[in-house]
Design a protein around this motif. Structure first.
Motif, mmCIF file in Angstrom:
data_model
loop_
_atom_site.group_PDB
_atom_site.id
_atom_site.type_symbol
_atom_site.label_atom_id
_atom_site.label_comp_id
_atom_site.label_asym_id
_atom_site.label_seq_id
_atom_site.Cartn_x
_atom_site.Cartn_y
_atom_site.Cartn_z
ATOM 1 N N GLU A 44 0.838 -1.201 0.000
ATOM 2 C CA GLU A 44 0.000 0.000 0.000
ATOM 3 C C GLU A 44 0.871 1.248 0.000
ATOM 4 O O GLU A 44 1.887 1.289 0.689
ATOM 5 C CB GLU A 44 -0.875 0.016 1.255
ATOM 6 C CG GLU A 44 -2.117 -0.832 1.117
ATOM 7 C CD GLU A 44 -3.020 -0.657 2.330
ATOM 8 O OE1 GLU A 44 -4.240 -0.662 2.127
ATOM 9 O OE2 GLU A 44 -2.519 -0.510 3.457
ATOM 10 N N GLY A 45 0.427 2.231 -0.779
ATOM 11 C CA GLY A 45 1.145 3.497 -0.763
ATOM 12 C C GLY A 45 0.518 4.460 0.230
ATOM 13 O O GLY A 45 -0.430 4.109 0.942
ATOM 14 N N TYR A 46 1.049 5.663 0.288
ATOM 15 C CA TYR A 46 0.533 6.682 1.207
ATOM 16 C C TYR A 46 0.145 7.914 0.410
ATOM 17 O O TYR A 46 0.729 8.187 -0.638
ATOM 18 C CB TYR A 46 1.599 7.037 2.238
ATOM 19 C CG TYR A 46 1.883 5.926 3.226
ATOM 20 C CD1 TYR A 46 1.390 5.980 4.521
ATOM 21 C CD2 TYR A 46 2.638 4.818 2.837
ATOM 22 C CE1 TYR A 46 1.643 4.957 5.423
ATOM 23 C CE2 TYR A 46 2.886 3.790 3.734
ATOM 24 C CZ TYR A 46 2.390 3.866 5.026
ATOM 25 O OH TYR A 46 2.634 2.848 5.905
ATOM 26 N N LYS A 47 -0.834 8.620 0.940
ATOM 27 C CA LYS A 47 -1.300 9.801 0.228
ATOM 28 C C LYS A 47 -1.633 10.902 1.232
ATOM 29 O O LYS A 47 -2.271 10.652 2.250
ATOM 30 C CB LYS A 47 -2.555 9.424 -0.567
ATOM 31 C CG LYS A 47 -3.064 10.513 -1.479
ATOM 32 C CD LYS A 47 -4.264 9.975 -2.246
ATOM 33 C CE LYS A 47 -5.101 11.124 -2.791
ATOM 34 N NZ LYS A 47 -6.354 10.619 -3.367
ATOM 35 N N VAL A 48 -1.165 12.109 0.921
ATOM 36 C CA VAL A 48 -1.511 13.256 1.766
ATOM 37 C C VAL A 48 -2.879 13.738 1.349
ATOM 38 O O VAL A 48 -3.101 14.041 0.178
ATOM 39 C CB VAL A 48 -0.497 14.403 1.576
ATOM 40 C CG1 VAL A 48 -0.884 15.597 2.444
ATOM 41 C CG2 VAL A 48 0.906 13.940 1.908
ATOM 42 N N VAL A 49 -3.843 13.791 2.286
ATOM 43 C CA VAL A 49 -5.166 14.275 1.909
ATOM 44 C C VAL A 49 -5.380 15.733 2.295
ATOM 45 O O VAL A 49 -6.165 16.426 1.671
ATOM 46 C CB VAL A 49 -6.310 13.389 2.466
ATOM 47 C CG1 VAL A 49 -6.418 12.115 1.665
ATOM 48 C CG2 VAL A 49 -6.103 13.074 3.929
ATOM 49 N N SER A 50 -4.673 16.199 3.329
ATOM 50 C CA SER A 50 -4.744 17.634 3.603
ATOM 51 C C SER A 50 -3.475 18.053 4.326
ATOM 52 O O SER A 50 -2.919 17.286 5.105
ATOM 53 C CB SER A 50 -5.958 17.967 4.467
ATOM 54 O OG SER A 50 -5.705 17.598 5.811
ATOM 55 N N MET A 51 -3.010 19.236 4.049
ATOM 56 C CA MET A 51 -1.805 19.737 4.708
ATOM 57 C C MET A 51 -1.733 21.246 4.551
ATOM 58 O O MET A 51 -2.404 21.814 3.682
ATOM 59 C CB MET A 51 -0.554 19.100 4.099
ATOM 60 C CG MET A 51 -0.353 19.413 2.625
ATOM 61 S SD MET A 51 1.218 18.833 2.006
ATOM 62 C CE MET A 51 2.337 19.959 2.783
ATOM 63 N N PRO A 52 -0.938 21.908 5.406
ATOM 64 C CA PRO A 52 -0.795 23.360 5.272
ATOM 65 C C PRO A 52 -0.120 23.722 3.940
ATOM 66 O O PRO A 52 0.368 22.829 3.230
ATOM 67 C CB PRO A 52 0.105 23.746 6.451
ATOM 68 C CG PRO A 52 0.158 22.561 7.346
ATOM 69 C CD PRO A 52 -0.121 21.378 6.499
ATOM 70 N N ALA A 53 -0.049 25.015 3.648
ATOM 71 C CA ALA A 53 0.577 25.468 2.402
ATOM 72 C C ALA A 53 2.009 24.945 2.312
ATOM 73 O O ALA A 53 2.654 24.678 3.330
ATOM 74 C CB ALA A 53 0.584 26.990 2.360
ATOM 75 N N LEU A 54 2.499 24.799 1.076
ATOM 76 C CA LEU A 54 3.819 24.196 0.876
ATOM 77 C C LEU A 54 4.940 25.022 1.477
ATOM 78 O O LEU A 54 5.978 24.497 1.847
ATOM 79 C CB LEU A 54 4.088 24.001 -0.623
ATOM 80 C CG LEU A 54 3.115 23.052 -1.336
ATOM 81 C CD1 LEU A 54 3.533 22.867 -2.784
ATOM 82 C CD2 LEU A 54 3.026 21.715 -0.630
ATOM 83 N N ASP A 55 4.726 26.339 1.594
ATOM 84 C CA ASP A 55 5.799 27.165 2.150
ATOM 85 C C ASP A 55 5.564 27.469 3.628
ATOM 86 O O ASP A 55 6.205 28.330 4.209
ATOM 87 C CB ASP A 55 5.934 28.474 1.354
ATOM 88 C CG ASP A 55 4.664 29.298 1.412
ATOM 89 O OD1 ASP A 55 3.637 28.787 1.933
ATOM 90 O OD2 ASP A 55 4.682 30.443 0.936
ATOM 91 N N ALA A 56 4.632 26.714 4.256
ATOM 92 C CA ALA A 56 4.324 26.973 5.666
ATOM 93 C C ALA A 56 5.491 26.565 6.560
ATOM 94 O O ALA A 56 6.352 25.786 6.163
ATOM 95 C CB ALA A 56 3.080 26.202 6.074
ATOM 96 N N THR A 57 5.513 27.114 7.784
ATOM 97 C CA THR A 57 6.477 26.682 8.788
ATOM 98 C C THR A 57 6.295 25.179 9.005
ATOM 99 O O THR A 57 5.178 24.728 9.242
ATOM 100 C CB THR A 57 6.194 27.422 10.114
ATOM 101 O OG1 THR A 57 6.224 28.816 9.838
ATOM 102 C CG2 THR A 57 7.227 27.082 11.160
ATOM 103 N N PRO A 58 7.368 24.419 8.899
ATOM 104 C CA PRO A 58 7.181 22.967 8.915
ATOM 105 C C PRO A 58 6.689 22.428 10.261
ATOM 106 O O PRO A 58 7.239 22.770 11.299
ATOM 107 C CB PRO A 58 8.586 22.422 8.608
ATOM 108 C CG PRO A 58 9.500 23.572 8.579
ATOM 109 C CD PRO A 58 8.749 24.834 8.710
ATOM 110 N N ASN A 59 5.644 21.629 10.200
ATOM 111 C CA ASN A 59 5.153 20.938 11.382
ATOM 112 C C ASN A 59 4.542 19.612 10.932
ATOM 113 O O ASN A 59 3.470 19.595 10.338
ATOM 114 C CB ASN A 59 4.108 21.796 12.091
ATOM 115 C CG ASN A 59 3.595 21.102 13.344
ATOM 116 O OD1 ASN A 59 3.916 19.943 13.621
ATOM 117 N ND2 ASN A 59 2.776 21.812 14.100
#
Lengths: 538, 380
Positions: free
Chosen positions: B228-243
């Protein structure tokens, strides 16, 4: 809370592998320049004996270098394997000089070292000298970058904690690079490496002179190393580490611990030359003191106080209480209570967060620490004094011993009567281990003196570890000890074998063991010279 | 020039890839040579020939690995922390195996005793074969997801075991890695040694090349239908402070094919893997080992990029807590650090490639038994 046995074992593993690695580093740092000097003379004068010197000392350099590389690999892996929280917490700052060390220094050193050994037949004289020079430059640049990283651990400038990313972040690369602690450390450490290499060459050359063999070779090697060594020991001592103690609280604690000064004395403070420091009583028993000396060394003035440990601990208690508040606000911020008021309150206490984290050893929630836990953390805020007190004195003693020896060696060598001073030659031979004692105790003072911090006042060692079990580390530590012991035996065997054999190991036909009378009996490695014996040089 | 955060995050994903590929192409070759040493060299002199083809270069080549480690520490601190501590015993196994190389190369020929030399030959074998296998196994585990989670203060906890890493799929990826490096090393030996070692190496290059192609194809099929692979379904903006705790990730069948479906041009990577390996075999068989080496280098690049492109932006997916997965957008260093490091890489990587090429040019020739005899005390 983290298992304290696991933390202790992680520290032991780091100490064992780092101190073992540093058995090989200083010789590389210094011997590489000695090779550059010898080879430069060869290129300028065309005299073959200097090429032989470069090749022979280069052989010993190689035996040492191989273990330097081997044990350096461990250091590269170990931050991640055993100090995972450290790696996350400070990788943004600490990782950068390490990566640049790879790009700027390791590549240079390691790419050209192969040509140094194997390129003699394929490169012109000048090309080969350039290769030797670049190897030396690379190894010394690597010392620069790793000491920038280490200097930041002692005095974490150019960076700030971010609650959003839950780590230290770089705010100024130039502050990191020009950290005064890093600068002082670099000069002190590389110069100590130059002294180590000089003592090594001098001791082995003295051995040949005592045996009365390969005299021309030994005397020239001695002459190159004695000047280099004397200049280096002077810079180690004069530009020593002390000036670094003016900066940063961690350095102040370290200085007070080295001097076992519990109470701030009226300036200028006395220097304790002997005593039994005791962390439980917070006293130094049976102390013998020299008035004024500490104040002069540490502050270079007559009216600046050197703060004592108990006074520093009182300051730490205030900061621990402030750190508890910082931790409380950090928890709230991390749990979503991200209002301007929370942020402002956190910012106010942020500089003490590290002190709050000292409580993590005793409680999962430092914000709720009891009075008793606070007192325990205050006790923890300084290192064990006695080991520092003594290792520092051993280091200084070793330094002074080498200064005397090098000065005498320089004097008699300049007067050309060195060979008659057999007692001095013997002292040089038996003093070969002394620089290693000095550098190992020196690193012990630097790193043990930084405790309880992994990063000064920012990250306590006790929470910097990986989430492993004590058993995991016991297994790996055992593995390292077994492996490293075997490697040490092999290395020493080869080092002794080739040092005894001397330049005869080059099989040029010009040296002592290759003279017909000695040849068959003493070479002992089953190899025969490939070139016809030529006229000996001495 | 100031690059924006989003661009730098992506560039660092590319640069780590470049360092891995640099490692595989250069030091991978030394590892292949090490793994073949006891088998292709029948006599002591033949083994010295083999060792001396890489003698002047292996140390510089190894720095690609060291720098890749340093770059991950600096650019992806959480990945460095989580992967190295999680894969604790696997990492130590690779490390202990690597110990044999610096000492093996330098000490082996310093003493003529056959037992001594034979022992170091097997040490060099371990130093070549074991890391090649372990790094592949590590990749195999990344593709399946690793059992770890992060607490609220981002401390990583690994909940798997060492033997859990040695699952069948990961072992297959380990074989791809070992196979491709052995083939790469064999072509190098074909190019840089004389008869009879050269012909022996030619035979191995073909066998290892075919084995790699088969294992790579099998791993591809297995990855498609069995992992099985993995998929990001929601995340902050690409240039956001990393968390890494603010995104939602799901596991999904065929998940690792999503990038290939969305950007069909990326299929060039698996094709390059197959074509590179195939052409390397053909070139080796028709005695054009120089072209063979170029083709196998491209093949290695294709194989590594196949895994990278399938997983992007994932670096280290978490199987037990997918939201804790580490990805190229949120497991990264600050804008300033990425920027400083990027410019350091832009300046130094071309310099490194330049002087490394010079050293190869200077030492370029077929190493022969006669030469080893003539330089008995100088050569490794």
């Amino acid at each position: 809370m983290l298992d304290s046995t696991m933390v202790e074992l992680s520290r032991w593993q780091f100490a064992v592998t780092a101190m073992y690695h540093f058995l090989f580093v200083p010789l590389t740092l210094g011997l590489s320049w000695i090779l550059v000097i010898m080879e430069s003379v060869y290129v300028m004068t065309g005299r073959e004996i200097y090429r032989d010197m470069t090749k022979f000392w280069g052989k010993l350099f190689g035996i040492n270098f191989a273990l330097g590389v081997t044990t350096g690999l461990t250091m590269e892996f170990q931050f991640g394997t055993n100090w995972a929280y450290y790696s996350h917490y400070v990788g943004d700052v600490f990782g950068a000089p390490l990566a640049i060390e790879g790009l700027m220094a390791f590549f240079l050193e390691s790419t050209f070292i192969g040509l140094f050994f194997l390129g003699w037949e394929r490169l012109s004289k000048r090309q080969h000298l350039t290769v030797t020079f670049l190897t030396a430059l690379g190894s010394n640049l690597s010392a620069l970058w790793i000491l920038v990283a280490n200097g930041w651990m002692q005095n974490p400038v150019g960076s700030e904690f971010s609650y959003e990313t839950m780590r230290m972040e770089m705010t100024s690369f130039s502050e990191l690079l020009f950290n005064p602690v890093a600068q002082v450390k670099f000069v002190h450490t590389v110069a100590a490496g130059y002294v180590t290499a000089s003592m090594f060459v001098l001791g082995i050359s003295a051995f040949y002179m005592l045996k009365g063999r390969d005299l021309a070779f030994a005397k020239r090697s001695f002459s190159v190393a004695i000047g280099f060594g004397l200049a280096s020991i002077l810079s180690v001592i004069l530009l020593g580490d002390e000036s670094g103690y003016e900066v940063g609280d961690v350095q102040k604690v370290k200085l007070a611990a080295i001097e076992a000064e519990w109470h701030t004395e009226p300036a200028p403070a006395a220097f304790t030359i002997y005593g039994n420091p005791n962390n439980t009583d917070e006293e130094t028993h049976n102390a013998i003191k020299i008035p004024w000396l500490l104040g002069l060394i540490a502050t270079r003035s007559l009216d600046t106080e050197v703060p004592g440990l108990k006074n520093l601990m009182a300051e730490h208690e205030v900061r621990i209480r402030s750190g508890m508040i910082a931790y409380d606000y950090l928890q709230q911020l991390r749990n979503g209570a991200d209002t301007p008021e929370h942020r402002a309150a956190f910012e106010e206490h942020k500089k003490d967060l590290g002190y709050g984290l000292l409580l993590k050893r005793y409680t999962d929630n430092p914000a709720q620490a009891t009075e008793e836990q606070i007192q325990l953390a205050v006790k923890d805020s300084i290192p064990e004094v006695a080991p520092l007190f003594w290792t520092f004195r051993i280091m200084v003693g070793a330094g002074v011993w080498m200064l005397l020896l090098l000065a005498l060696g320089f004097y008699y060598n300049a007067k050309r009567v060195l060979e008659q001073k057999r007692w001095l030659l013997r002292l040089f031979l038996y003093s070969i281990p002394v620089p290693w004692i000095a550098v190992e105790t020196g690193w012990f003072v630097a790193e043990f003196g930084r405790q309880p911090w992994a990063i000064g006042e920012v990250l306590p060692t006790s929470i910097a570890v990986s989430s492993l079990t004590a058993n995991d580390i016991l297994m790996s530590l055992t593995g390292f000890i077994i492996f490293y012991t075997l490697l040490f035996i092999i290395e020493m065997y080869l080092m002794f074998k080739f040092a005894r054999l001397g330049p005869s190991s080059l099989h040029t036909g010009r040296y002592h063991h290759e003279h017909p009378a000695h040849h068959a009996a003493e070479i002992g490695d089953g190899m025969t010279p490939t070139t016809a014996p030529q006229k000996p040089l001495d | 020039m100031i690059l924006d955060y989003e661009t730098l995050k992506f560039l660092w994903w590319v640069l780590v890839g470049v360092l891995f590929i640099g490692f595989a192409v250069t030091d991978g070759l030394d590892m292949g040579v090490g793994a073949l040493l006891p088998f292709l060299g029948k006599t002591d002199e033949e083994r010295r020939v083999i060792i001396n083809t890489v003698g002047p270069h292996w140390d510089g080549n190894q720095v690609w690995l060291i720098t890749a480690g340093g770059a991950i520490f600096a650019a992806w601190p959480l990945v460095y922390a989580t992967a190295f501590s999680g894969f604790y015993f696997a990492m130590l196994l690779a490390l202990f195996a690597l110990f044999f190389r610096p000492v093996g190369f330098d000490y082996r020929s310093k003493i003529a005793n056959p037992t001594w030399r034979n022992a170091w030959d097997w040490g060099l074998f371990i130093g070549g074969a074991v890391p090649a296998l372990v790094f592949g196994i590590a990749f195999g585990n990344l593709l399946q997801g690793v059992p770890f989670h992060l607490d609220e203060f981002l401390r990583p906890y690994y909940s798997g075991s060492f033997f859990g890493l040695l699952n069948p799929f990961a072992l297959l990826v380990g074989l791809v890695s070992l196979g491709m490096l052995v083939m790469h090393g064999a072509i190098w030996l074909q190019l840089r040694t004389a008869e009879p070692i050269s012909s022996r190496a030619q035979v191995v290059a073909k066998q290892a090349g075919l084995a790699t192609i088969v294992a790579f194809a099998l791993a591809g099929v297995w990855l498609t239908v069995g992992v099985e692979g993995y998929k990001v379904v929601s995340m902050p903006a690409l240039d956001a402070t990393p968390n890494p705790l603010t995104k939602a990730v799901i596991r999904e069948g065929y998940g690792w094919l999503a990038n290939y479906a969305a950007h069909p041009w990326t299929l060039i990577f698996p094709l390059l893997g197959f074509a590179g390996m195939g052409l390397a075999i053909l070139a080796s068989m028709s005695n054009r080992a120089g072209w063979g080496l170029a083709a196998s280098s491209l093949g290695l690049t294709g194989i590594i990029m196949t895994a990278g492109a399938a997983m992007f932006p994932f670096i280290m997916p978490s199987s037990t807590n997918p939201n804790s997965s580490l990805i190229a957008w949120d497991a990264v260093s600050s804008h300033l650090t990425l920027s400083v490091m990027f410019w350091a890489a832009v300046i130094f990587v071309p310099l490194i490639i330049g002087y490394t090429t010079w050293t190869y040019t200077k030492m370029w020739r077929r190493v022969t038994v006669e030469e080893i005899r003539a330089q008995d005390h100088l050569a490794y």
